[in-house]
Motif scaffolding. Structure first.
Motif, PDB file in Angstrom:
ATOM      1  N   GLU A  85       4.445  -2.034   3.263  1.00  0.00           N
ATOM      2  CA  GLU A  85       4.075  -2.441   1.905  1.00  0.00           C
ATOM      3  C   GLU A  85       2.642  -2.942   1.845  1.00  0.00           C
ATOM      4  OE1 GLU A  85       6.248  -4.481  -1.905  1.00  0.00           O
ATOM      5  OE2 GLU A  85       7.227  -4.352   0.030  1.00  0.00           O
ATOM      6  N   LYS A  86       2.131  -3.451   2.986  1.00  0.00           N
ATOM      7  CA  LYS A  86       0.758  -3.946   3.028  1.00  0.00           C
ATOM      8  C   LYS A  86      -0.263  -2.821   3.153  1.00  0.00           C
ATOM      9  CE  LYS A  86       1.896  -8.360   5.336  1.00  0.00           C
ATOM     10  NZ  LYS A  86       1.654  -9.168   6.553  1.00  0.00           N
ATOM     11  N   GLU A  87       0.206  -1.614   3.486  1.00  0.00           N
ATOM     12  CA  GLU A  87      -0.731  -0.508   3.720  1.00  0.00           C
ATOM     13  C   GLU A  87      -1.513  -0.199   2.449  1.00  0.00           C
ATOM     14  OE1 GLU A  87      -0.040   4.102   4.275  1.00  0.00           O
ATOM     15  OE2 GLU A  87       0.382   3.049   6.172  1.00  0.00           O
ATOM     16  N   SER A  88      -2.811   0.019   2.617  1.00  0.00           N
ATOM     17  CA  SER A  88      -3.687   0.371   1.500  1.00  0.00           C
ATOM     18  C   SER A  88      -4.867   1.138   2.062  1.00  0.00           C
ATOM     19  CB  SER A  88      -4.189  -0.894   0.792  1.00  0.00           C
ATOM     20  OG  SER A  88      -5.024  -1.643   1.676  1.00  0.00           O
ATOM     21  N   ALA A  89      -5.730   1.631   1.179  1.00  0.00           N
ATOM     22  CA  ALA A  89      -6.933   2.321   1.647  1.00  0.00           C
ATOM     23  C   ALA A  89      -7.773   1.395   2.521  1.00  0.00           C
ATOM     24  CB  ALA A  89      -7.741   2.813   0.446  1.00  0.00           C
ATOM     25  N   GLN A  90      -7.810   0.123   2.163  1.00  0.00           N
ATOM     26  CA  GLN A  90      -8.611  -0.824   2.959  1.00  0.00           C
ATOM     27  C   GLN A  90      -8.016  -1.041   4.341  1.00  0.00           C
ATOM     28  OE1 GLN A  90     -10.622  -4.322   1.238  1.00  0.00           O
ATOM     29  NE2 GLN A  90      -9.324  -5.553   2.585  1.00  0.00           N
ATOM     30  N   THR A  91      -6.692  -1.217   4.446  1.00  0.00           N
ATOM     31  CA  THR A  91      -6.096  -1.426   5.766  1.00  0.00           C
ATOM     32  C   THR A  91      -6.215  -0.163   6.619  1.00  0.00           C
ATOM     33  OG1 THR A  91      -3.857  -0.802   5.051  1.00  0.00           O
ATOM     34  CG2 THR A  91      -4.469  -3.131   4.849  1.00  0.00           C
ATOM     35  N   LEU A  92      -6.126   1.017   5.995  1.00  0.00           N
ATOM     36  CA  LEU A  92      -6.285   2.257   6.747  1.00  0.00           C
ATOM     37  C   LEU A  92      -7.726   2.430   7.216  1.00  0.00           C
ATOM     38  CD1 LEU A  92      -4.039   4.565   4.552  1.00  0.00           C
ATOM     39  CD2 LEU A  92      -3.557   3.783   6.877  1.00  0.00           C
ATOM     40  N   TYR A  93      -8.680   2.026   6.412  1.00  0.00           N
ATOM     41  CA  TYR A  93     -10.090   1.990   6.826  1.00  0.00           C
ATOM     42  C   TYR A  93     -10.238   1.118   8.071  1.00  0.00           C
ATOM     43  CZ  TYR A  93     -14.918   0.218   6.789  1.00  0.00           C
ATOM     44  OH  TYR A  93     -16.194  -0.179   7.157  1.00  0.00           O
ATOM     45  N   LEU A  94      -9.656  -0.068   8.015  1.00  0.00           N
ATOM     46  CA  LEU A  94      -9.772  -1.011   9.125  1.00  0.00           C
ATOM     47  C   LEU A  94      -9.036  -0.509  10.367  1.00  0.00           C
ATOM     48  CD1 LEU A  94      -9.179  -4.176   6.943  1.00  0.00           C
ATOM     49  CD2 LEU A  94     -11.312  -3.651   8.133  1.00  0.00           C
ATOM     50  N   ASP A  95      -7.882   0.107  10.166  1.00  0.00           N
ATOM     51  CA  ASP A  95      -7.118   0.624  11.299  1.00  0.00           C
ATOM     52  C   ASP A  95      -7.876   1.709  12.050  1.00  0.00           C
ATOM     53  OD1 ASP A  95      -4.822  -0.908  11.380  1.00  0.00           O
ATOM     54  OD2 ASP A  95      -3.741   0.319   9.948  1.00  0.00           O
ATOM     55  N   LEU A  96      -8.478   2.634  11.340  1.00  0.00           N
ATOM     56  CA  LEU A  96      -9.178   3.731  12.006  1.00  0.00           C
ATOM     57  C   LEU A  96     -10.364   3.209  12.816  1.00  0.00           C
ATOM     58  CD1 LEU A  96      -9.643   6.627  12.688  1.00  0.00           C
ATOM     59  CD2 LEU A  96     -10.715   6.985  10.463  1.00  0.00           C
ATOM     60  N   ARG A  97     -11.086   2.236  12.282  1.00  0.00           N
ATOM     61  CA  ARG A  97     -12.223   1.682  13.027  1.00  0.00           C
ATOM     62  C   ARG A  97     -11.789   1.162  14.392  1.00  0.00           C
ATOM     63  NH1 ARG A  97     -15.659  -2.583   9.725  1.00  0.00           N
ATOM     64  NH2 ARG A  97     -13.832  -3.791  10.339  1.00  0.00           N
ATOM     65  N   ASN A  98     -10.746   0.343  14.406  1.00  0.00           N
ATOM     66  CA  ASN A  98     -10.372  -0.261  15.693  1.00  0.00           C
ATOM     67  C   ASN A  98      -9.778   0.769  16.644  1.00  0.00           C
ATOM     68  OD1 ASN A  98      -7.269  -0.618  15.992  1.00  0.00           O
ATOM     69  ND2 ASN A  98      -7.614  -1.370  13.908  1.00  0.00           N
ATOM     70  N   HIS A  99      -9.068   1.748  16.117  1.00  0.00           N
ATOM     71  CA  HIS A  99      -8.502   2.776  16.989  1.00  0.00           C
ATOM     72  C   HIS A  99      -9.602   3.509  17.760  1.00  0.00           C
ATOM     73  CE1 HIS A  99      -4.679   2.077  15.077  1.00  0.00           C
ATOM     74  NE2 HIS A  99      -4.113   3.087  15.700  1.00  0.00           N
ATOM     75  N   LEU A 100     -10.676   3.843  17.077  1.00  0.00           N
ATOM     76  CA  LEU A 100     -11.781   4.543  17.738  1.00  0.00           C
ATOM     77  C   LEU A 100     -12.468   3.661  18.766  1.00  0.00           C
ATOM     78  CD1 LEU A 100     -13.352   6.351  14.645  1.00  0.00           C
ATOM     79  CD2 LEU A 100     -12.071   7.413  16.505  1.00  0.00           C
ATOM     80  N   ILE A 101     -12.696   2.410  18.405  1.00  0.00           N
ATOM     81  CA  ILE A 101     -13.460   1.526  19.299  1.00  0.00           C
ATOM     82  C   ILE A 101     -12.692   1.207  20.567  1.00  0.00           C
ATOM     83  CG2 ILE A 101     -14.433  -0.818  19.476  1.00  0.00           C
ATOM     84  CD1 ILE A 101     -15.282  -0.444  16.517  1.00  0.00           C
ATOM     85  N   HIS A 102     -11.370   1.025  20.475  1.00  0.00           N
ATOM     86  CA  HIS A 102     -10.585   0.795  21.688  1.00  0.00           C
ATOM     87  C   HIS A 102     -10.805   1.933  22.688  1.00  0.00           C
ATOM     88  CE1 HIS A 102      -8.844  -2.373  19.481  1.00  0.00           C
ATOM     89  NE2 HIS A 102      -7.812  -1.744  18.959  1.00  0.00           N
ATOM     90  N   HIS A 103     -10.861   3.154  22.203  1.00  0.00           N
ATOM     91  CA  HIS A 103     -11.024   4.302  23.101  1.00  0.00           C
ATOM     92  C   HIS A 103     -12.454   4.420  23.627  1.00  0.00           C
ATOM     93  CE1 HIS A 103      -7.134   5.371  21.345  1.00  0.00           C
ATOM     94  NE2 HIS A 103      -6.954   6.088  22.437  1.00  0.00           N
TER      95      HIS A 103
END
Length: 582
Positions: free
Chosen positions: A375-393
């Motif tokens: 329910e918390k998912e939004s364009a902003q949370t998806l923006y934030l999620d993709l950033r961290n996924h890339l940086i971890h790798h």
């Protein structure tokens, strides 16, 4: 003695799913006001449950125990049996006695002669009423370890980051104020509220401190909390969310586990259960590899066999990229080599666990009840999620991939949004990918995310929750009723209609609940989707657009070409920048 864990009973303020606490057979009753269980003659009470079994394997692996005892409190004549459930072999009865309980005479079962060999599995108590009028008021598992024999007792800073959730955080603080004076080690626990919203208005006391902080998100709030804990000389820190509800027994079990731990790297990660389904595990630890993988998601905690299997497996399983969510994460401060990366929110807890050499354990019953992430998912949370996924790798050796392998993470995120007609989210994810390519300095320059949050808000039109009006939401279903295999192929091979002429005219218009919001399959075969929130009083509608689909795919292709070209330079920049920023 030191109490390892107390029995917990249902609490209407937290959870009333009784099967998570005890299983009763025969004539029984539970009083919420007195917190007592009454048993008729012959009735049985079994504590082989998520909140009240003892995972002896986890305690033995991580902690120094001097014997083991089980104590039962109540009134009346009962048979008390203590079971040792062992994976892949016969279970044992460690203790069986008929005793008469009274207020002044709890029953203490000494299990010390078993504890040396009871190093696997779980231990639990079963009580049978021999007469009418039996009441059970509580119990505990304990060890004969004396506090004064420990080298040092931890001093624990509980750091809660809050942003304009005044009601929730004040309620949590009041519960702490009531709990700490009663807790055996309460004088060694201090609560600090990091107030990012400048609105919590928490009254300071001997056990509570409030710190006003700039709004640098959860990452900034917890980073400030860690700095304050270091400055005040605490040995351990516990990160907690402001919107979590939990039993105060969380604190007691965690503190004692850290106090008895043989390795300073020991850390405790709390599990999470959503407020939507309080009987289902959402995450009991998680690992990261390309995406987040919550462990034991979906386990029905009312099913004692499923719970036992989860506890057996979680004692054995430790993925290399295991991490703990910051709704509840406790650790020794002197083991921190890297402070939180300024992600604002999302991914900071993953990064912190991967960057520091913690030995993470989950303990049954140490869990937070929170709102559903879906329910918390939004364009902003998806923006934030993709950033961290890339940086971890980029940063961590154990997650390293090729340029194309890393790019596939972005493409998967974007395509998932496109196939569900979430074009605004996909556009935000393109922006996230491009922002990551700006290098680590971008995160320092945008530590408060104010500019980006405004940009993403301005992009939003369709994907915004709105009150449901008086007009009836209509459906037109045809393709969604097809056999699942055909429907799945239809969605995959046509990119959910984006490659099919006139699909927008003839395919389905459907309504989906919050449980289906994050999934692809329910969206297949549709041309218009209306999503309802969990309360079913708000909705939003997204509609297929081939023009927007092709436009975003073209932007993603151009970004991909540039990413492949700059990959090696970006990876080197993030490895150096991560070290500097943390």
């Amino acid at each position: 003695m030191i109490t390892l864990q107390n029995f917990i009973f249902p609490d209407p303020a937290i959870c009333t799913e009784h099967d998570l606490y005890y299983r009763a057979f025969g004539e029984f009753g539970f009083s919420q006001s007195t917190r007592k269980i009454s048993l008729g003659q012959g009735a049985r009470l079994v504590f082989n449950t998520y909140f009240n079994m003892l995972n002896i394997e986890k305690w033995h692996k991580a902690c120094t125990l001097t014997g083991l005892l089980a104590e039962i409190r109540g009134r009346g004549r009962v048979e008390i049996r203590v079971f040792h459930a062992i994976p892949d072999r016969s279970w044992e009865v460690l203790h069986s006695e008929v005793v008469t309980l009274s207020a002044k005479k709890p029953h203490l079962a000494d299990l010390s002669h078993f504890s040396e060999r009871a190093t696997r599995g779980v231990i639990y108590v079963e009580i049978k009423a021999m007469d009418n009028g039996v009441t059970i008021t509580g119990g505990r598992f304990a060890t004969r370890t004396q506090p004064e024999t420990l080298p040092t007792l931890p001093t624990l800073a509980v750091s809660i980051t809050t942003f304009r959730r005044e009601k929730e955080v004040r309620k949590t603080i009041e519960r702490f104020r009531a709990f700490l004076p009663e807790f055996e080690f309460g004088d060694r626990v201090h609560v600090q509220v990091v107030d990012n919203g400048h609105s919590a208005d928490i009254e300071a006391s001997a056990s509570v401190t409030s710190v006003t902080n700039h709004n640098y998100g959860g990452a900034g709030g917890f980073a400030r909390g860690l700095l304050e804990a270091e400055k005040s000389g605490f040995s351990h820190c516990l990160f907690m969310d402001d919107d979590a509800s939990f039993h105060m027994e969380n604190i007691a079990r965690t503190y004692v586990f850290l106090a008895l731990a043989k390795d300073r790297r020991a850390a405790v990660a709390g599990a999470m259960i959503t407020n939507t389904h309080k009987w289902t595990m959402w995450e009991n630890g998680a690992y990261f590899d390309g995406s987040c993988h919550p462990m034991f998601c979906g386990v029905d905690l009312r099913n004692h066999e499923a719970v036992m299997a989860m506890e057996f497996e979680s004692a054995r399983l430790r993925p290399a990229t295991l991490y703990g969510g910051w709704w509840f994460f406790a650790f020794a401060i002197d083991q921190v080599e890297h402070h939180p990366f300024p992600f604002f929110v999302r991914g900071d807890d993953i990064s912190f666990s991967l960057a520091n050499d913690f030995r993470i354990t989950t303990l049954n019953g140490v869990v937070s009840f929170q709102d559903d992430f879906t329910e918390k998912e939004s364009a902003q949370t998806l923006y934030l999620d993709l950033r961290n996924h890339l940086i971890h790798h980029f940063v961590f050796d154990k997650l390293e991939r090729s340029a194309l392998g890393t790019a596939k993470i972005s493409l998967r995120f974007i395509m998932r949004s496109l196939l569900r007609f979430h074009y605004e989210s996909a556009q935000a994810q393109i922006l996230a990918w491009q922002d990551v390519m700006r290098g680590p300095a971008f995160f320092d320059d945008n530590i408060d995310m104010a500019e980006r949050r405004a940009t993403i808000r301005a992009m939003m039109n369709s994907e915004v929750w709105r009150d449901i009006g008086p007009d009836k939401i209509e459906e037109r279903r045809k393709y969604t009723l097809r056999p699942p295999a055909r429907r799945s192929r239809l969605g995959r091979y046509t990119l959910n209609g984006h490659l099919v002429p006139l699909s927008g005219r003839f395919w389905d218009r459907i309504v989906l609940g919050i449980a289906d919001r994050a999934a692809l399959f329910p969206a297949f075969g549709a041309t218009q989707i209306t999503y309802l929130n969990s309360a079913r009083d708000q909705s939003y509608t997204v509609t297929q657009s081939k023009r927007r689909f092709l436009s975003i795919c073209w932007q993603a292709t151009k970004t991909l070409v540039r990413f492949m070209r700059e990959y090696d330079e970006l990876k080197a920049a993030y490895r150096g920048g991560y070290e500097t920023l943390t």
